[in-house]
Design a protein around this motif. Sequence first.
Motif, PDB file in Angstrom:
ATOM      1  N   PRO A   4       0.828  -1.208   0.000  1.00  0.00           N
ATOM      2  CA  PRO A   4       0.000   0.000   0.000  1.00  0.00           C
ATOM      3  C   PRO A   4       0.864   1.259   0.000  1.00  0.00           C
ATOM      4  O   PRO A   4       1.792   1.379   0.798  1.00  0.00           O
ATOM      5  CB  PRO A   4      -0.800  -0.126   1.297  1.00  0.00           C
ATOM      6  CG  PRO A   4       0.029  -0.998   2.178  1.00  0.00           C
ATOM      7  CD  PRO A   4       0.720  -1.965   1.260  1.00  0.00           C
ATOM      8  N   ASP A  31      -5.579   1.860  -7.287  1.00  0.00           N
ATOM      9  CA  ASP A  31      -6.969   1.497  -7.026  1.00  0.00           C
ATOM     10  C   ASP A  31      -7.874   2.717  -6.905  1.00  0.00           C
ATOM     11  O   ASP A  31      -9.086   2.622  -7.104  1.00  0.00           O
ATOM     12  CB  ASP A  31      -7.035   0.674  -5.731  1.00  0.00           C
ATOM     13  CG  ASP A  31      -6.196  -0.582  -5.813  1.00  0.00           C
ATOM     14  OD1 ASP A  31      -6.617  -1.517  -6.519  1.00  0.00           O
ATOM     15  OD2 ASP A  31      -5.107  -0.605  -5.213  1.00  0.00           O
ATOM     16  N   GLN A  72      -8.480   2.479   2.879  1.00  0.00           N
ATOM     17  CA  GLN A  72      -8.118   1.806   1.627  1.00  0.00           C
ATOM     18  C   GLN A  72      -6.697   1.244   1.705  1.00  0.00           C
ATOM     19  O   GLN A  72      -6.442   0.107   1.287  1.00  0.00           O
ATOM     20  CB  GLN A  72      -8.223   2.790   0.456  1.00  0.00           C
ATOM     21  CG  GLN A  72      -9.626   3.287   0.162  1.00  0.00           C
ATOM     22  CD  GLN A  72     -10.508   2.199  -0.418  1.00  0.00           C
ATOM     23  OE1 GLN A  72     -10.167   1.587  -1.424  1.00  0.00           O
ATOM     24  NE2 GLN A  72     -11.633   1.938   0.234  1.00  0.00           N
ATOM     25  N   GLN A  75      -6.288  -1.954   3.529  1.00  0.00           N
ATOM     26  CA  GLN A  75      -6.722  -3.132   2.777  1.00  0.00           C
ATOM     27  C   GLN A  75      -5.721  -3.521   1.691  1.00  0.00           C
ATOM     28  O   GLN A  75      -6.001  -4.375   0.848  1.00  0.00           O
ATOM     29  CB  GLN A  75      -8.090  -2.858   2.134  1.00  0.00           C
ATOM     30  CG  GLN A  75      -9.197  -2.570   3.126  1.00  0.00           C
ATOM     31  CD  GLN A  75     -10.491  -2.174   2.435  1.00  0.00           C
ATOM     32  OE1 GLN A  75     -10.873  -2.758   1.429  1.00  0.00           O
ATOM     33  NE2 GLN A  75     -11.175  -1.169   2.989  1.00  0.00           N
ATOM     34  N   LYS A  77      -4.463  -1.465  -0.638  1.00  0.00           N
ATOM     35  CA  LYS A  77      -4.676  -0.782  -1.909  1.00  0.00           C
ATOM     36  C   LYS A  77      -3.686   0.379  -2.089  1.00  0.00           C
ATOM     37  O   LYS A  77      -3.112   0.884  -1.121  1.00  0.00           O
ATOM     38  CB  LYS A  77      -6.111  -0.279  -2.001  1.00  0.00           C
ATOM     39  CG  LYS A  77      -7.112  -1.435  -2.017  1.00  0.00           C
ATOM     40  CD  LYS A  77      -8.543  -0.940  -2.180  1.00  0.00           C
ATOM     41  CE  LYS A  77      -9.501  -2.128  -2.234  1.00  0.00           C
ATOM     42  NZ  LYS A  77     -10.905  -1.691  -2.405  1.00  0.00           N
ATOM     43  N   ARG A  78      -3.540   0.790  -3.339  1.00  0.00           N
ATOM     44  CA  ARG A  78      -2.660   1.913  -3.667  1.00  0.00           C
ATOM     45  C   ARG A  78      -3.508   3.097  -4.137  1.00  0.00           C
ATOM     46  O   ARG A  78      -4.474   2.933  -4.873  1.00  0.00           O
ATOM     47  CB  ARG A  78      -1.648   1.522  -4.737  1.00  0.00           C
ATOM     48  CG  ARG A  78      -0.671   0.441  -4.267  1.00  0.00           C
ATOM     49  CD  ARG A  78       0.421   0.215  -5.290  1.00  0.00           C
ATOM     50  NE  ARG A  78      -0.122  -0.283  -6.549  1.00  0.00           N
ATOM     51  CZ  ARG A  78       0.568  -0.337  -7.705  1.00  0.00           C
ATOM     52  NH1 ARG A  78       1.822   0.081  -7.732  1.00  0.00           N
ATOM     53  NH2 ARG A  78       0.016  -0.803  -8.787  1.00  0.00           N
TER      54      ARG A  78
END
Length: 280
Positions: A4, A31, A72, A75, A77-78
């Motif tokens: 992330p 994302d 985010q 989780q 995500k980027r």
Amino acid sequence: MAEPVLYVIATPIGNLGDLSARAVSLLGEVDLIAAEDTRHTGRLLAYFNIKSTLISVHDHNEVARAEMIIDQLSQGKRVALVSDAGTPLISDPGYALVRRVREAGYQVSPVPGCCAFVAALSAAGLPSDRFMFIGFLPARRQARLKSLEELVGQSCTLVFYESTHRILDSLQDMIEVFGPAREAVVARELTKTFETFRQGALAELLAWMQADSNQQKGEFVVLVRGAEPVVPDDESVDPRSEAVLRLLADELPPKKAAALAAQITGVHKKRLYELLLQRS
């Protein structure tokens, strides 16, 4: 699975060809893209056929959005942060978000690119070894004058942003504080069709712009040469003290203006009074 990351991605300030290949690639891979204005960024993404999800992050929702973006990242995500033009956080929102993400323990990675004031400084022909980026001056005149007064003695190049609506007012106030002869450069519409650089004394630049309404339109970087270094001696009055004296003399009799200016600046009131008499 990718780590992330919050990418801080610089976008073009005019010419879309200035968006780097790395920036294009990352904007298509992340994302989520956090944009200052989703409609503006949406047009940029459409040009490059990028379909990543967009959300808005601006002055009024930045703190709340930070929590959403951290969720985010948690989780795996980027996320990419972009502004309407140039490098995020430079006279744009993003500071609170970046700080909060770092405090939460996640990586923040810059993707360098365009920055209007750096582009202007590189081509202006003013000293660039030492400079001070000020950004936008206050909208109200008295606050603007006060900000300029605080800079009058700076010997480094001063760099300002300004808008169409206030460019003439700001140049007039710079003349009042820095003097009409101070060298400056106006850089307008950088990397766009009508890109313009104009160098001259502040008074000359104002007259040029007043004579051509087309030169009053667009986005501006104003670069002002720094003050000449003061050589101390018993007779000299430094630029900041002289500016304070001048402002007070506009409202008060000379003796009162000199006395009050002496209390503020530490310069002897007799020298200040003599200076007023010389200029009357």
